[in-house]
Design a protein around this motif. Sequence first.
Motif, PDB file in Angstrom:
ATOM      1  N   ARG A  82     -30.665  37.575 141.886  1.00  0.00           N
ATOM      2  CA  ARG A  82     -29.712  37.745 142.972  1.00  0.00           C
ATOM      3  C   ARG A  82     -28.364  37.156 142.576  1.00  0.00           C
ATOM      4  O   ARG A  82     -28.269  36.283 141.724  1.00  0.00           O
ATOM      5  CB  ARG A  82     -30.214  37.102 144.256  1.00  0.00           C
ATOM      6  N   TRP A  83     -27.332  37.685 143.248  1.00  0.00           N
ATOM      7  CA  TRP A  83     -25.988  37.167 143.046  1.00  0.00           C
ATOM      8  C   TRP A  83     -25.816  35.892 143.854  1.00  0.00           C
ATOM      9  O   TRP A  83     -26.183  35.832 145.017  1.00  0.00           O
ATOM     10  CB  TRP A  83     -24.944  38.195 143.476  1.00  0.00           C
ATOM     11  N   GLU A  84     -25.266  34.859 143.199  1.00  0.00           N
ATOM     12  CA  GLU A  84     -25.032  33.599 143.884  1.00  0.00           C
ATOM     13  C   GLU A  84     -23.617  33.114 143.622  1.00  0.00           C
ATOM     14  O   GLU A  84     -23.038  33.361 142.558  1.00  0.00           O
ATOM     15  CB  GLU A  84     -26.042  32.532 143.445  1.00  0.00           C
ATOM     16  N   CYS A  85     -23.092  32.424 144.608  1.00  0.00           N
ATOM     17  CA  CYS A  85     -21.717  31.930 144.555  1.00  0.00           C
ATOM     18  C   CYS A  85     -21.742  30.402 144.417  1.00  0.00           C
ATOM     19  O   CYS A  85     -22.372  29.714 145.227  1.00  0.00           O
ATOM     20  CB  CYS A  85     -20.998  32.351 145.843  1.00  0.00           C
ATOM     21  N   LYS A 138     -12.087  20.852 143.648  1.00  0.00           N
ATOM     22  CA  LYS A 138     -10.814  21.574 143.585  1.00  0.00           C
ATOM     23  C   LYS A 138     -10.597  22.426 144.842  1.00  0.00           C
ATOM     24  O   LYS A 138      -9.465  22.651 145.269  1.00  0.00           O
ATOM     25  CB  LYS A 138     -10.778  22.481 142.351  1.00  0.00           C
ATOM     26  N   PHE A 139     -11.718  22.900 145.408  1.00  0.00           N
ATOM     27  CA  PHE A 139     -11.658  23.836 146.537  1.00  0.00           C
ATOM     28  C   PHE A 139     -11.041  23.183 147.774  1.00  0.00           C
ATOM     29  O   PHE A 139     -10.190  23.765 148.454  1.00  0.00           O
ATOM     30  CB  PHE A 139     -13.079  24.331 146.857  1.00  0.00           C
ATOM     31  N   GLU A 158     -14.323  41.741 140.691  1.00  0.00           N
ATOM     32  CA  GLU A 158     -12.905  41.466 140.930  1.00  0.00           C
ATOM     33  C   GLU A 158     -12.480  40.180 140.233  1.00  0.00           C
ATOM     34  O   GLU A 158     -11.400  40.094 139.634  1.00  0.00           O
ATOM     35  CB  GLU A 158     -12.653  41.363 142.435  1.00  0.00           C
ATOM     36  N   LEU A 159     -13.341  39.162 140.309  1.00  0.00           N
ATOM     37  CA  LEU A 159     -13.051  37.876 139.681  1.00  0.00           C
ATOM     38  C   LEU A 159     -12.961  38.013 138.165  1.00  0.00           C
ATOM     39  O   LEU A 159     -12.084  37.422 137.512  1.00  0.00           O
ATOM     40  CB  LEU A 159     -14.150  36.871 140.074  1.00  0.00           C
ATOM     41  N   LYS A 160     -13.841  38.837 137.603  1.00  0.00           N
ATOM     42  CA  LYS A 160     -13.864  39.029 136.152  1.00  0.00           C
ATOM     43  C   LYS A 160     -12.652  39.813 135.673  1.00  0.00           C
ATOM     44  O   LYS A 160     -12.059  39.508 134.622  1.00  0.00           O
ATOM     45  CB  LYS A 160     -15.153  39.761 135.761  1.00  0.00           C
ATOM     46  N   SER A 161     -12.256  40.833 136.448  1.00  0.00           N
ATOM     47  CA  SER A 161     -11.165  41.713 136.008  1.00  0.00           C
ATOM     48  C   SER A 161      -9.781  41.103 136.229  1.00  0.00           C
ATOM     49  O   SER A 161      -8.874  41.279 135.413  1.00  0.00           O
ATOM     50  CB  SER A 161     -11.254  43.061 136.719  1.00  0.00           C
ATOM     51  N   SER A 162      -9.605  40.369 137.336  1.00  0.00           N
ATOM     52  CA  SER A 162      -8.260  39.866 137.638  1.00  0.00           C
ATOM     53  C   SER A 162      -8.148  38.346 137.625  1.00  0.00           C
ATOM     54  O   SER A 162      -7.057  37.798 137.799  1.00  0.00           O
ATOM     55  CB  SER A 162      -7.814  40.384 139.012  1.00  0.00           C
ATOM     56  N   GLY A 163      -9.280  37.658 137.482  1.00  0.00           N
ATOM     57  CA  GLY A 163      -9.243  36.199 137.435  1.00  0.00           C
ATOM     58  C   GLY A 163      -9.110  35.549 138.794  1.00  0.00           C
ATOM     59  O   GLY A 163      -8.988  34.326 138.898  1.00  0.00           O
ATOM     60  N   LYS A 164      -9.158  36.341 139.845  1.00  0.00           N
ATOM     61  CA  LYS A 164      -9.062  35.786 141.193  1.00  0.00           C
ATOM     62  C   LYS A 164      -9.629  36.779 142.205  1.00  0.00           C
ATOM     63  O   LYS A 164      -9.805  37.961 141.899  1.00  0.00           O
ATOM     64  CB  LYS A 164      -7.618  35.444 141.548  1.00  0.00           C
ATOM     65  N   ILE A 165      -9.898  36.253 143.409  1.00  0.00           N
ATOM     66  CA  ILE A 165     -10.348  37.084 144.525  1.00  0.00           C
ATOM     67  C   ILE A 165      -9.264  37.043 145.593  1.00  0.00           C
ATOM     68  O   ILE A 165      -8.790  35.970 145.971  1.00  0.00           O
ATOM     69  CB  ILE A 165     -11.666  36.553 145.118  1.00  0.00           C
ATOM     70  N   SER A 169     -10.435  31.772 139.634  1.00  0.00           N
ATOM     71  CA  SER A 169     -11.723  31.650 138.935  1.00  0.00           C
ATOM     72  C   SER A 169     -12.085  30.198 138.637  1.00  0.00           C
ATOM     73  O   SER A 169     -13.247  29.893 138.370  1.00  0.00           O
ATOM     74  CB  SER A 169     -11.699  32.455 137.636  1.00  0.00           C
ATOM     75  N   ASP A 170     -11.110  29.277 138.699  1.00  0.00           N
ATOM     76  CA  ASP A 170     -11.456  27.868 138.473  1.00  0.00           C
ATOM     77  C   ASP A 170     -12.002  27.203 139.733  1.00  0.00           C
ATOM     78  O   ASP A 170     -12.474  26.073 139.693  1.00  0.00           O
ATOM     79  CB  ASP A 170     -10.244  27.097 137.951  1.00  0.00           C
ATOM     80  N   LEU A 171     -11.926  27.930 140.862  1.00  0.00           N
ATOM     81  CA  LEU A 171     -12.445  27.401 142.129  1.00  0.00           C
ATOM     82  C   LEU A 171     -13.846  27.901 142.454  1.00  0.00           C
ATOM     83  O   LEU A 171     -14.583  27.260 143.200  1.00  0.00           O
ATOM     84  CB  LEU A 171     -11.513  27.788 143.282  1.00  0.00           C
ATOM     85  N   VAL A 172     -14.209  29.049 141.903  1.00  0.00           N
ATOM     86  CA  VAL A 172     -15.491  29.658 142.257  1.00  0.00           C
ATOM     87  C   VAL A 172     -16.017  30.488 141.093  1.00  0.00           C
ATOM     88  O   VAL A 172     -15.233  31.049 140.306  1.00  0.00           O
ATOM     89  CB  VAL A 172     -15.338  30.543 143.517  1.00  0.00           C
ATOM     90  N   SER A 173     -17.328  30.547 140.982  1.00  0.00           N
ATOM     91  CA  SER A 173     -17.976  31.445 140.017  1.00  0.00           C
ATOM     92  C   SER A 173     -19.071  32.215 140.737  1.00  0.00           C
ATOM     93  O   SER A 173     -19.764  31.659 141.600  1.00  0.00           O
ATOM     94  CB  SER A 173     -18.562  30.659 138.845  1.00  0.00           C
TER      95      SER A 173
END
Length: 652
Positions: A415-418, A424-425, A454-461, A475-479
């Motif tokens: 499963r996808w997990e955040c 930092k958040f 989106e995070l992988k392609s642009s480095g942010k959401i 991307s430094d705030l969330v994976s």
Amino acid sequence: MSTQAGQVFSREALEQVLKRRFFYAPSFEIYGGVSGFYDFGPPGCALQSNLIDVWRKHFILEEDMLEVDCTCLTPYEVLKTSGHVDKFADWMCKDLKTGEIFRADHLVEEVLEARLKGDKAARGIKEEVKEEDEDKKKRKKKVKEIKNVKLDDEVVAEYENILAQIDNYDGPALGELIAKYDITNPTTGGKLEPPVEFNLMFETAIGPSGNLKGYLRPETAQGQFLNFGKLLDYNNEKMPFASASIGRSFRNEIAPRSGLLRVREFIQAEIEHFVDPENKKHPRFVEVKDVKLNFLPSHVQESGHTETVEKSIGDAVAEGMVDNETLGYFIARIALYLASIGIDPKRTRFRQHMANEMAHYASDCWDAELHTSYGWIEAIGCADRSAYDLSVHAARTNEKLVVREPLPEPKTVERWECEIQKKKFGPKFRKDAGTVEKWLTSRTECELEDLAQELKSSGKITADVPEVGQVEIDSDLVSIDKVTRTEHIREYTPNVIEPSFGIGRILYSLFEHSFYTRENDADRGVLSLPPLVAPTKVLVVPLSNAAELKPITQKVSAYIRKQKLPFKVDDSSASIGKRYARNDELGTPFGITIDFDSVKDDSVTLRDRDTTKQVRGTFEDVVDAIKAMTYDGVSWDDATKNLKVFEGQTGE
């Protein structure tokens, strides 16, 4: 419409009986009354209580449900979360000149029906005579413009198609119909504003400050959902299970009409059956699978027709017409309940919700509709509400309204997990950190997969977070990653099957289904209520006021009282026939006549309300027969087989 062979039903005659015997009456009547509110008199209270008592035994006791009683006042946040604040509304339209307000769907329905009636009159087609709603009469003063006007066959077909699916139209669609068919105020002919939504909840303030906004509850369901965790714990974590609640609900109806059929305060009985979404079979479905019902599926209505299909609930579920066994089980149980209290099965149908009227979260919904002189009336809804209610309340409160069950064997899942970098958040989003974090963690699997890309392609959401606005999450705030885990516990949010009963509508339909007048005597009305629900089960009638009859009358009364049978004694000076006639209006199924032979041998005469047959025996045997017919469903012939037929005159 007939209640007995060859007899035309008279709503006027029924309403005279109900008013005269004080079954119910308009509230605040001596002050002029307020539409949509009614008070129940002694026989109405008793009948309503009996319907609820049978309901409680039929559902709560027989199905081992967990009954709760929740408050009628509900805070704003609860009903905002449930969707009632935004969506619990009907469409109304206003006369531009007079300000008179109409409920849009009812107005369209009434005007088109009147035009079709005028078309039939013009074609020489005779219709069955029936009583009409007084409110409808008032709104049809312009009937001269409609009467005896022949319509094109194409227009007739259009009208019939619209009426078949009137519940499927939303406000804009109703507005289009009003404009297309030039529907105006039936009383004045005045033009109408386009339909607008009107929220049906009564608003109030909780506490002296007035800062805590609330509403009178529009249904009894929300308290059951909010107590799900406690109910699951009370049930020893066992699934499936059902809760139930009986109580008052409140809806600020736009234009209350039709007596008890559309009111602003009413008693509702609701069931919330919590079930595993992966297994909606019911262990007792086999008990009801052969119950035959009249169905009106959605596709039939959408084609412009209203012909019902008769089939067993087993076949309806097997064919997929009814979504699942648990929903089908409750539909059948609803039908059995209605039949047990005296509702005519031939005047009962189950209508499936069409696409536009189905709640967005529901997988299937059927209304039990009862036919009355007002047409087909929705009395009970039975819906599969999926997991919507528990899910939205869990998301709003961060409470886990879920079931946790040990798996028979460990299971490996992907499963996808955040994962959030909280150090930092927090500094990044400050006071909004909790809201943004909640938004991220409440995303579905599909949404997380899209966010990961989106995070992988642009480095942010980039996201629009409710109550915060547009935010950027680097991307430094969330994976967000796909992880593999071994699970020993299955966690799921239950689905809910919800049967919801409007007791007042059932009560009124029962009045119509059971009322008739004696042959060749239209002034002698009879409410042929089943003994099980009749307000009073037996009338004790001394033949005269003679002093020697009083001791035996008291003796019989004492015995009946010990047997817990509701009864009345009528020792007035009226003839025995008149005394029985006025209790026939009250629905009393049995009568005991005490005469001078009773003094000698304790014998009495037992009279049946509907057939006026009479038998004789000791008062103990007669009371035992009444109990058997009232509470055990024993027939008259079987219950009285050991009593003697009585041919004496009673003055009827």
